[in-house]
Scaffold this active site. Structure first.
Site, PDB file in Angstrom:
ATOM      1  CE1 TYR A 126      -4.150   1.681   0.718  1.00  0.00           C
ATOM      2  CE2 TYR A 126      -3.254   2.391   2.820  1.00  0.00           C
ATOM      3  CZ  TYR A 126      -4.251   2.430   1.864  1.00  0.00           C
ATOM      4  OH  TYR A 126      -5.358   3.225   2.079  1.00  0.00           O
ATOM      5  CG  HIS A 131      -3.973   4.010  -3.405  1.00  0.00           C
ATOM      6  ND1 HIS A 131      -5.192   3.983  -4.058  1.00  0.00           N
ATOM      7  CD2 HIS A 131      -3.976   2.929  -2.564  1.00  0.00           C
ATOM      8  CE1 HIS A 131      -5.888   2.928  -3.643  1.00  0.00           C
ATOM      9  NE2 HIS A 131      -5.182   2.276  -2.736  1.00  0.00           N
TER      10      HIS A 131
END
Ligand code: MN
Length: 414
Positions: A126, A131
């Protein structure tokens, strides 16, 4: 970089230039072959090593005719790196150009490309700050979008390796439990929010023993290469299930991988500095030099029978956490990586709205329509849509690309 000139036929702007020479697995006449690619032809490695120029390589024939590249990769970089360089040298030596008509070369359309490696474990990171910030703004607190740990460690979860499919394999819309915000209880049915995530896959090329972390300085030795990766996500299933233990059925219905592993050596010319990391990371995560890669990425949606529409243009260089940091962190507790394992980057979003790597972000949680061609619009992916991700690195002299990962979403099973 030495300028290379090959006798092989390579279309202009091909991802598969003489500078690439990736590795993959194809099926030809019902047999598996380890292969490389130049232009629009695959190179059948098992046939290639019958050329005497490859005699110095003690490649067990079986490693080139197995259904996966794991054994070949397991020979180690001391074999695979010079082997790839020898293929380049051979393709540039005019003494061998008659081989173009031999069974070493097969048009790409005459083979079926398969998954390149057998993957025991797949981890999804991640690692894009854009994002993670976008998701945090949508679902948590816009003022504190990043969770407290985010700048201190590359967040990840354990993905499902069994449902990784190669480009070209269709997936069905998953069904499962979802709960609307205003509903008192969940319902079962097909996901209404199927989404893609634009990612890159790092293919592990060297194992570490259980209990022996890989230091950040040694992490590069464990990277065989990169491929394109679509981490399919059912946002409504994910939203209901993910607290407190993270993604599960909203992710495990399928992930799509491009068939060609571009070696990390082929990408050397495209190394760039990553974003500044503030606050400073702990010593075991401290990396020096250029550890990001300048790889242009795009996502296309093509409705059935319709025109391709580019919905996202991003770049792998935006990643906050680099590959070496991900490997060092993954193994710092002694966890063992194995050959063929996939570490996916996490969704790769940039700063601009057209660089967001998921429909979740592009449609801002479904609040706005994303324009396609022919007057079509999307919020999430509809049945029979095809999603295509492409990527390449290029400078004035050379181009090294990944081809594409392409998947059609079929209607849910009855
Ligand atoms: Mn992901």
């Amino acid at each position: 970089m030495t300028k290379l000139s090959t006798w092989a036929t390579v279309p202009d702007n091909s991802d598969f230039s003489i500078y690439n020479i990736p590795f993959g697995i194809c099926i030809l006449d019902d047999y598996y072959y380890a292969c490389s690619r130049i232009g629009d032809h695959v190179i059948i490695l098992n046939h290639l090593i019958e050329e005497s120029v490859f005699d110095s390589f003690d490649l067990p024939l079986s490693t080139l005719t197995e259904p996966f590249l794991n054994s070949f990769i397991g020979l180690g970089k001391s074999v695979t790196v010079p082997f790839r360089e020898k293929i380049q040298e051979w393709l540039c030596n005019a003494d061998y150009q008659d081989a173009w008509e031999s069974d070493i070369f097969v048009p790409i359309d005459d083979v079926e490309m398969m998954l390149p490696v057998f993957t025991r474990d797949y981890t999804d990171f991640y690692s894009s700050i854009e994002h993670a910030t976008n998701v945090g703004k949508m679902f948590r607190d816009p003022a504190n979008a990043l969770l407290p740990n985010w700048r201190h460690l590359p967040v990840g979860y354990h993905g499902r390796a069994s449902s990784i499919v190669v480009s070209g394999v269709d997936l069905h819309r998953p069904s499962g439990q979802t709960k609307a915000n205003d509903a008192s209880s969940p319902t079962y049915g097909p996901s209404k929010r199927v989404d893609f995530e634009l990612e890159m896959a790092c293919i592990i090329g060297k194992e570490n023993q259980l209990g022996s972390p890989i230091t950040i300085d040694n992490a590069g030795e464990h990277i065989f290469g990169l491929a394109l990766f679509n981490d399919w996500s059912a946002r409504d299933i994910q939203k209901w299930e993910y607290v407190p233990l993270g993604p599960f059925l909203g992710k495990s219905f399928g992930s799509s991988l491009s068939p060609w592993i571009v070696t990390i050596e082929a990408l050397e010319a495209f190394k760039v500095q990553g974003p500044l990391q503030e606050p400073a990371v702990l010593p075991y995560l401290k990396s020096t030099g250029d550890n990001n890669y300048d790889i242009d990425l795009s996502v296309v949606i093509q409705p059935k029978g319709g025109t391709e529409a580019v919905v996202c243009q991003s770049n792998f260089k935006y990643m906050y956490w680099n590959l070496q940091q991900q490997i060092a962190h993954h193994t710092v507790n002694g966890c063992n990586l194995q050959i063929g394992d996939i570490l996916a980057s996490g969704t790769i979003s940039g700063k601009s709205e057209d660089s967001y790597g998921s429909m979740l972000e592009l449609s801002w949680a479904g609040s706005k329509q994303v324009a396609l061609q022919d007057g079509e619009t999307r919020v999430f992916i509809q049945d029979n849509d095809t999603v295509i991700m492409r990527g390449h690195a290029a400078n004035k002299e050379i181009r090294v690309g990944f081809g594409e990962v392409k998947t059609q979403i079929l209607p849910a099973h009855e």
